[in-house]
Design an enzyme around this catalytic site. Structure first.
Site, mmCIF file in Angstrom:
data_model
loop_
_atom_site.group_PDB
_atom_site.id
_atom_site.type_symbol
_atom_site.label_atom_id
_atom_site.label_comp_id
_atom_site.label_asym_id
_atom_site.label_seq_id
_atom_site.Cartn_x
_atom_site.Cartn_y
_atom_site.Cartn_z
ATOM 1 N N ASP A 193 0.845 -1.197 0.000
ATOM 2 C CA ASP A 193 0.000 0.000 0.000
ATOM 3 C C ASP A 193 0.879 1.244 0.000
ATOM 4 O OD1 ASP A 193 -2.298 -1.442 -0.046
ATOM 5 O OD2 ASP A 193 -2.970 -0.926 1.977
ATOM 6 N N ASP A 195 0.378 4.107 1.426
ATOM 7 C CA ASP A 195 0.374 4.953 2.627
ATOM 8 C C ASP A 195 1.012 4.283 3.847
ATOM 9 O OD1 ASP A 195 -1.542 3.037 2.904
ATOM 10 O OD2 ASP A 195 -3.201 4.396 3.326
ATOM 11 N N TRP A 255 -13.207 -0.187 -1.824
ATOM 12 C CA TRP A 255 -12.391 -0.542 -0.664
ATOM 13 C C TRP A 255 -12.860 -1.851 0.000
ATOM 14 C CZ3 TRP A 255 -13.165 -1.588 4.426
ATOM 15 C CH2 TRP A 255 -12.017 -1.616 5.241
ATOM 16 N N GLU A 258 -10.536 -7.606 -0.910
ATOM 17 C CA GLU A 258 -9.610 -8.282 -1.847
ATOM 18 C C GLU A 258 -8.466 -8.982 -1.113
ATOM 19 O OE1 GLU A 258 -9.367 -5.134 -1.080
ATOM 20 O OE2 GLU A 258 -7.214 -4.929 -0.760
ATOM 21 N N ASP A 259 -8.043 -8.407 0.022
ATOM 22 C CA ASP A 259 -6.947 -9.021 0.784
ATOM 23 C C ASP A 259 -7.444 -10.270 1.524
ATOM 24 O OD1 ASP A 259 -8.546 -7.399 2.327
ATOM 25 O OD2 ASP A 259 -6.927 -6.340 3.325
ATOM 26 N N MET A 285 1.260 4.774 9.241
ATOM 27 C CA MET A 285 0.306 5.018 8.161
ATOM 28 C C MET A 285 0.187 6.526 7.984
ATOM 29 S SD MET A 285 -3.482 3.599 7.795
ATOM 30 C CE MET A 285 -4.470 3.999 6.380
ATOM 31 N N HIS A 288 -4.816 10.023 5.811
ATOM 32 C CA HIS A 288 -5.567 10.552 4.653
ATOM 33 C C HIS A 288 -7.045 10.282 4.858
ATOM 34 C CE1 HIS A 288 -6.270 6.463 2.965
ATOM 35 N NE2 HIS A 288 -5.132 6.200 3.568
ATOM 36 N N ARG A 290 -10.761 9.115 3.186
ATOM 37 C CA ARG A 290 -11.070 8.123 2.149
ATOM 38 C C ARG A 290 -11.061 8.804 0.778
ATOM 39 N NH1 ARG A 290 -11.900 3.434 2.614
ATOM 40 N NH2 ARG A 290 -12.731 3.459 4.722
HETATM 41 C C1 BGC Z 1 -11.617 -5.641 4.843
HETATM 42 C C2 BGC Z 1 -10.183 -5.687 4.439
HETATM 43 C C3 BGC Z 1 -9.406 -4.639 5.192
HETATM 44 C C4 BGC Z 1 -9.605 -4.890 6.672
HETATM 45 C C5 BGC Z 1 -8.840 -3.951 7.553
HETATM 46 C C6 BGC Z 1 -11.743 -5.824 6.332
HETATM 47 O O1 BGC Z 1 -13.068 -5.710 6.710
HETATM 48 O O2 BGC Z 1 -12.327 -6.641 4.169
HETATM 49 O O3 BGC Z 1 -10.067 -5.461 3.054
HETATM 50 O O4 BGC Z 1 -8.055 -4.698 4.871
HETATM 51 O O5 BGC Z 1 -10.968 -4.837 6.991
HETATM 52 O O6 BGC Z 1 -9.220 -2.651 7.412
#
Ligand code: BGC
Length: 344
Positions: A193, A195, A255, A258-259, A285, A288, A290
């Protein structure tokens, strides 16, 4: 007469003695020689050669080497002697790209390798990006010296999403992986990322036998892991590990999620996520609000429930995009891509 016979006896005996001594030395020499020969055949050849420093090359009486033969470098040490540990990070508002460029003269088109040893891994750092110039500047300012202190061969790729459709971090990272491999056979990828700035250079940006999650804590969350399965922010996977899970899903627009999806893919392959110690895996971090164009993805939970069914056909093998430009800037390779827009 008596004296003469004694003397001649002594002379005869010492002749035999000398003969015996001679035979013993010959025998000793033969044994030693054959032993060395066997030893040198059995011994494995050294895989690396000791690096000769530039200022030592022409010392002594030997003629200078005119042949232009490249000097073989030894492998970099397991632990870099340049590491500094926890650092005080600076975020000066006056910082300019030119300053970062002049502080990193050894970097060419985003790529660096140590001059005095051969790095243990070649690592591509992939940073998805859109309109976060200041964050990118701070990250480059800290990341370049950080990676150099780790004695890595690395290159930084920034993958820009063209247009103003909803942001898709995961698809940009898939594109970064595919584009970076056109340049070089990177063995390790860091998905980063823009940031998040690492605070401690003992947090090594190298890959392991299992995927690695490098952000255990960040200042904004009291340096606590967000939740047990958190796999966001900064992760490290080998080329093969990422290919094995078919990369990220391309379907997460906006947002979140995906992770988590990548974690599910990793777990489906029976891989285990590793993390460095919490006192090392610390990040600052950069604050910022959103971003516009990166609203919370309200479909993410639904998508996550489908990962098992779709991962084989949604990922690296279905990542369609159009590369608009690849600029080789001094500090990074800037890839701009048209990645389309969400279906719904
Ligand atoms: C989201 C993730 C995010 C995590 C931390 C989760 O609810 O699905 O994408 O990285 O929260 O913020």
């Amino acid at each position: 007469m008596g004296i003469f016979s004694t003397v001649s006896k002594v002379v005869r005996r010492s002749k035999y003695f000398l003969l015996l001594l001679l035979s013993l030395s010959v025998l000793a020499w033969i044994t030693n020689f054959s032993g060395e020969t066997v030893k040198s055949i059995l011994a494995p050849r050294a895989t690396t050669q000791t690096f000769i420093r530039g200022d030592e090359m022409n010392s002594g009486t030997a003629e200078p080497d005119q042949s232009n033969t490249p000097i073989e470098k030894g492998e970099c040490p397991q632990v870099s002697p340049l590491l500094k540990g926890a650092m005080n990070l600076s975020f000066a508002s006056s910082l300019k790209l030119k300053d970062v460029e002049s502080a990193n003269k050894g970097v060419t088109e985003g790529e660096y390798e140590p001059s005095d040893c051969t790095s243990r891994q070649s690592v591509a750092i992939l940073i998805p990006h859109r309109s976060r110039e200041k964050h990118l500047l701070y990250l480059l300012h800290h990341l370049h010296p950080f990676l150099q202190r780790q004695q890595l061969h690395y290159a930084i790729y920034v993958i820009q999403q063209a247009g103003d459709a909803t942001f898709n971090r995961a698809k940009l990272l898939n594109i970064g992986y595919l584009e970076a491999l056109k340049d070089y056979g990177w063995e390790c990828f860091i998905f980063h990322d823009v940031d998040l700035v690492p605070e401690n250079d003992h947090n090594l940006y190298v890959c392991d036998k299992q995927p690695k999650h490098l952000v255990v804590g960040r200042n904004s969350t009291g340096y606590k892991l967000r939740y047990k399965g958190y796999f966001g922010g900064v992760t490290a996977m080998t080329r093969e590990q990422f290919l094995q899970v078919n990369g990220f899903s391309n379907s997460y627009w906006g947002w979140g999620g995906e992770d988590d999806d990548l974690r599910v893919r990793v777990e489906l392959q029976k891989m285990k996520i590793l993390r460095p110690p919490a006192d090392v895996a610390r990040y600052t971090m950069v604050f910022h609000n959103r971003d516009s164009g990166n609203q919370i993805n309200k479909y993410r939970m639904g998508l996550l429930s489908q990962t098992l069914q779709v991962w084989k056909k949604d990922g690296l093998n279905s990542c369609s995009y159009k590369t608009l430009s690849v600029e080789r800037l001094p500090l990074y390779v800037n890839v701009t891509a048209d990645i389309g827009k969400p279906q719904v």
